[in-house]
Design a protein around this motif. Structure first.
Motif, PDB file in Angstrom:
ATOM      1  N   GLN A 123       0.846  -1.203   0.000  1.00 46.01           N
ATOM      2  CA  GLN A 123       0.000   0.000   0.000  1.00 46.01           C
ATOM      3  C   GLN A 123       0.876   1.246   0.000  1.00 46.01           C
ATOM      4  OE1 GLN A 123      -3.722   0.084   0.166  1.00 46.01           O
ATOM      5  NE2 GLN A 123      -3.066  -1.812  -0.779  1.00 46.01           N
ATOM      6  N   LEU A 130       2.660   6.460  -7.086  1.00 44.07           N
ATOM      7  CA  LEU A 130       1.734   7.434  -7.667  1.00 44.07           C
ATOM      8  C   LEU A 130       2.167   8.865  -7.386  1.00 44.07           C
ATOM      9  CD1 LEU A 130      -1.645   5.680  -6.801  1.00 44.07           C
ATOM     10  CD2 LEU A 130      -0.803   6.162  -9.092  1.00 44.07           C
ATOM     11  N   LEU A 223     -12.973  -4.433   3.877  1.00 46.08           N
ATOM     12  CA  LEU A 223     -11.634  -4.977   3.996  1.00 46.08           C
ATOM     13  C   LEU A 223     -11.636  -6.483   4.173  1.00 46.08           C
ATOM     14  CD1 LEU A 223     -10.034  -2.204   6.204  1.00 46.08           C
ATOM     15  CD2 LEU A 223     -10.049  -2.427   3.745  1.00 46.08           C
TER      16      LEU A 223
ATOM     17  N   MET B  91       3.283   2.774 -12.201  1.00 44.63           N
ATOM     18  CA  MET B  91       3.774   1.427 -11.920  1.00 44.63           C
ATOM     19  C   MET B  91       2.619   0.477 -11.651  1.00 44.63           C
ATOM     20  SD  MET B  91       6.644   0.187  -9.274  1.00 44.63           S
ATOM     21  CE  MET B  91       7.848  -0.824 -10.049  1.00 44.63           C
ATOM     22  N   PHE B  93       1.884  -3.301 -10.133  1.00 45.68           N
ATOM     23  CA  PHE B  93       2.534  -4.280  -9.269  1.00 45.68           C
ATOM     24  C   PHE B  93       1.975  -5.682  -9.467  1.00 45.68           C
ATOM     25  CE2 PHE B  93       4.757  -1.341  -6.450  1.00 45.68           C
ATOM     26  CZ  PHE B  93       4.053  -0.161  -6.638  1.00 45.68           C
ATOM     27  N   ASN B  97      -2.048  -4.124  -5.408  1.00 42.86           N
ATOM     28  CA  ASN B  97      -1.942  -3.041  -4.423  1.00 42.86           C
ATOM     29  C   ASN B  97      -2.988  -1.964  -4.595  1.00 42.86           C
ATOM     30  OD1 ASN B  97       0.242  -4.287  -3.206  1.00 42.86           O
ATOM     31  ND2 ASN B  97       1.759  -3.145  -4.367  1.00 42.86           N
ATOM     32  N   LEU B  98      -4.197  -2.354  -4.946  1.00 39.64           N
ATOM     33  CA  LEU B  98      -5.297  -1.386  -4.979  1.00 39.64           C
ATOM     34  C   LEU B  98      -5.652  -1.002  -3.551  1.00 39.64           C
ATOM     35  CD1 LEU B  98      -7.687  -2.855  -7.700  1.00 39.64           C
ATOM     36  CD2 LEU B  98      -6.114  -0.936  -7.898  1.00 39.64           C
ATOM     37  N   PHE B  99      -6.245   0.165  -3.384  1.00 34.51           N
ATOM     38  CA  PHE B  99      -6.604   0.628  -2.042  1.00 34.51           C
ATOM     39  C   PHE B  99      -7.973   0.059  -1.687  1.00 34.51           C
ATOM     40  CE2 PHE B  99      -2.903   2.883  -2.549  1.00 34.51           C
ATOM     41  CZ  PHE B  99      -2.949   3.951  -3.431  1.00 34.51           C
ATOM     42  N   PRO B 100      -8.020  -0.882  -0.742  1.00 34.59           N
ATOM     43  CA  PRO B 100      -9.262  -1.633  -0.523  1.00 34.59           C
ATOM     44  C   PRO B 100     -10.396  -0.817   0.085  1.00 34.59           C
ATOM     45  CG  PRO B 100      -7.619  -2.242   1.123  1.00 34.59           C
ATOM     46  CD  PRO B 100      -6.932  -1.340   0.162  1.00 34.59           C
ATOM     47  N   HIS B 101     -10.078   0.271   0.755  1.00 37.14           N
ATOM     48  CA  HIS B 101     -11.122   1.039   1.426  1.00 37.14           C
ATOM     49  C   HIS B 101     -11.777   2.050   0.483  1.00 37.14           C
ATOM     50  CE1 HIS B 101      -7.400   3.254   1.585  1.00 37.14           C
ATOM     51  NE2 HIS B 101      -8.011   4.355   1.938  1.00 37.14           N
ATOM     52  N   MET B 102     -11.358   2.047  -0.776  1.00 35.69           N
ATOM     53  CA  MET B 102     -11.939   2.989  -1.745  1.00 35.69           C
ATOM     54  C   MET B 102     -12.580   2.241  -2.899  1.00 35.69           C
ATOM     55  SD  MET B 102      -8.879   5.677  -2.266  1.00 35.69           S
ATOM     56  CE  MET B 102      -8.481   6.886  -1.049  1.00 35.69           C
ATOM     57  N   LEU B 110      -7.597   9.251  -6.910  1.00 40.07           N
ATOM     58  CA  LEU B 110      -6.843   9.745  -5.747  1.00 40.07           C
ATOM     59  C   LEU B 110      -5.586  10.522  -6.118  1.00 40.07           C
ATOM     60  CD1 LEU B 110      -6.641   9.875  -2.671  1.00 40.07           C
ATOM     61  CD2 LEU B 110      -5.287   7.785  -2.749  1.00 40.07           C
ATOM     62  N   HIS B 143     -16.009  -1.942  -4.838  1.00 36.26           N
ATOM     63  CA  HIS B 143     -14.755  -2.018  -4.093  1.00 36.26           C
ATOM     64  C   HIS B 143     -13.889  -3.155  -4.628  1.00 36.26           C
ATOM     65  CE1 HIS B 143     -15.292   0.873  -0.741  1.00 36.26           C
ATOM     66  NE2 HIS B 143     -16.512   0.815  -1.181  1.00 36.26           N
ATOM     67  N   SER B 145     -12.344  -5.574  -3.439  1.00 34.97           N
ATOM     68  CA  SER B 145     -12.534  -6.932  -2.926  1.00 34.97           C
ATOM     69  C   SER B 145     -13.600  -7.698  -3.702  1.00 34.97           C
ATOM     70  CB  SER B 145     -12.903  -6.896  -1.442  1.00 34.97           C
ATOM     71  OG  SER B 145     -14.051  -6.095  -1.247  1.00 34.97           O
ATOM     72  N   ARG B 159      -5.402   3.106 -12.857  1.00 37.70           N
ATOM     73  CA  ARG B 159      -4.937   3.983 -11.781  1.00 37.70           C
ATOM     74  C   ARG B 159      -3.553   4.546 -12.086  1.00 37.70           C
ATOM     75  NH1 ARG B 159      -3.797   1.762  -5.732  1.00 37.70           N
ATOM     76  NH2 ARG B 159      -2.245   0.584  -6.921  1.00 37.70           N
ATOM     77  N   ALA B 160      -2.688   3.688 -12.629  1.00 40.98           N
ATOM     78  CA  ALA B 160      -1.334   4.146 -12.964  1.00 40.98           C
ATOM     79  C   ALA B 160      -1.372   5.150 -14.107  1.00 40.98           C
ATOM     80  CB  ALA B 160      -0.444   2.955 -13.311  1.00 40.98           C
TER      81      ALA B 160
END
Lengths: 225, 250
Positions: A123, A130, A223, B91, B93, B97-102, B110, B143, B145, B159-160
């Motif tokens: 993370q 970014l 999550l 980049m 990966f 590595n996505l942001f899970p809470h968004m 973002l 989301h 997930s 996103r990249a």
């Protein structure tokens, strides 16, 4: 029914509202205020340590070491009974708030720090790739995820704090335990009165436990793996 | 667009990159292949400062960004400068590595909002355009997930791209995917290459390298062993180590 039982029930009934009043006037505000201040301290400390902000890091580690290594009761005594001899006299309630806040701050900082460290390194890397700074990463990516992890142990701290406030009795704050002691001194029924006080504490804490479950559910929504 | 000169990287006594000299021209797609531990990922990650090189020079878009001798920076790029450089590169990966809470859309929006301070409306429009480009327009409100691996990786590519980078770096983008999900990601990467994006891709997907790459680089043990067009490298490898590696995988 025996005379003694009638007398005990009378004492319990009379004291209930007095105990509850002390709980609401002192125990609850003391807990909430100390917790809010303590968590604010804890956040600051945790972030200073995670970001390794150089001059502050040493100070903050010293603070955590001292507080975690000394008994809370001794800390309260030093603040209330000890400080006046170097010219700093604080009233009982203020001493209690300071003592409890510093304590919560130290222990909770470790909780928050651990929660931050539990967020996967990927993370941080994605945020960095970014173009985000560490502070931006913390604010938008890391802390929101760390909060979920921090809720159970922080709730635990809060619930513990409710009970720790009984120590304020030792520095003359007339919170619930102190009141229970006073009524016992008049009526000589320690078992019933202290049990009554314990049950009121238990009710407060159980209510907080329910709140904790709901917070865990709310913050952990997306999550789940 | 990217140039590495005499780059070395040690982790203590372990030499992970040895005298790397590499150029990627604008618009080229270069694939890096090689066994695990060959230093391919480290090479990629040293471009956006996820790894710090021990010595050497790295130039991005003809500007010297990192210049290190014996572990000491001759040119010390500030944190701000490094962030700027990162925002000009995208980049992707292996672990997404996505942001899970968004939500998906929030993930993409973002960086432009926070790093480039773009206006909301403009950012949202471009983000939706990118989502459409990777074929996931209808998932904007979901989301991560709830998405499959292939979908998550495509979101990661979008996103990249949100920062409108000049260069895209891919670190084994399909290695963590179930086989049937690999092609949807490779398709997105191919079309990106065809549009002229400068891409450096670390991968095990030889088919992709053959079809899309302008050049393929074979690395082993921290060194670049051989570098050539896909036809030449795969069909007429020159070095023995290259031959040995290729014989095991094809």
């Amino acid at each position: 029914m025996s005379d003694r039982m009638v007398r005990i029930i009378q004492i319990l009934a009379d004291s209930f509202l007095t105990l509850l009043e002390a709980g609401i006037k002192f125990t609850v505000p003391l807990t909430i205020l100390s917790f809010i201040i303590g968590v604010a301290i804890a956040f600051t400390v945790a972030i200073v340590r995670v970001l390794e902000i150089k001059p502050l890091e040493g100070i903050v580690r010293f603070y955590v070491w001292i507080i975690r290594g000394t008994p809370l009761l001794v800390q309260l005594f030093i603040i209330f009974y000890g400080l006046p001899s170097i010219g700093v006299t604080l009233d009982a309630l203020l001493s209690a708030v300071i003592g409890f806040s510093l304590s919560v701050g130290a222990y909770s900082s470790e909780i928050i720090r651990a929660a931050i460290l539990s967020v996967p390194k990927g993370q941080w890397e994605a945020a960095h790739a970014l173009g985000m700074s560490k502070v931006q990463a913390l604010r938008h990516v890391i802390l929101p995820q760390a909060i979920k992890v921090a809720i159970p142990p922080l709730s635990n701290s809060f619930i513990s704090l409710v009970k720790d406030t009984s120590l304020a009795a030792a520095i003359t704050v007339t919170e619930m335990f102190q009141v229970a002691q006073q009524i016992t001194a008049r009526t000589y029924e320690p078992l019933w009165l202290y049990t009554e006080a314990a049950l009121i504490y238990l009710t407060f804490c159980s209510g907080l436990g329910v709140l904790q479950s709901r917070m865990e559910a709310r913050f952990g929504r997306h999550l789940a793996r | 667009m990217i140039r590495l000169e005499n780059v070395y990287k040690n982790f203590g006594t372990l030499e992970v990159l040895k005298d790397i000299n590499l150029t990627v021209e604008k618009g080229e797609t270069v694939c890096v292949i090689g066994p695990s531990g060959s230093g391919k990922s480290t090479l990629l990650r040293s471009l956006n400062h996820l790894e710090t090189i021990t010595s050497g020079r790295i130039l991005i878009d003809n500007e010297l960004i990192y210049d290190i001798k014996n572990g000491k920076a001759v040119l010390r790029s500030t944190q701000n400068r490094i962030s700027e450089v990162c925002s000009e590169m995208g980049m992707v990966f292996q672990q997404f590595n996505l942001f899970p809470h968004m939500t998906v859309l929030e993930n993409i929006m973002l960086a432009p909002r926070v790093v480039k301070r773009e206006a909301v409306q403009q950012t949202r429009e471009y983000a939706m355009h990118l989502l459409d480009k990777v074929g996931l327009k209808d998932k904007w409100d979901v989301h991560p997930s709830k998405l499959s691996g292939g979908q998550q990786q495509r979101v990661a590519i979008a996103r990249a791209l949100a920062n409108r980078p000049k260069i895209m770096l891919f670190d084994e983008p399909t290695s963590a995917l179930d086989p049937e999900l690999v092609s949807e990601v490779l398709e997105v990467m191919s079309s990106l290459a065809k549009e002229g994006m400068t891409m450096l891709v670390v991968t095990h997907e030889m088919g992709f390298a053959k079809e899309v790459a302008n050049r393929v680089i074979f690395m082993d043990n921290g060194e670049i062993i051989e570098e050539n067009t896909p036809e030449n490298l795969f069909n007429k490898p020159e070095k023995d180590r290259t031959k040995a590696f290729l014989s095991k995988i094809i």
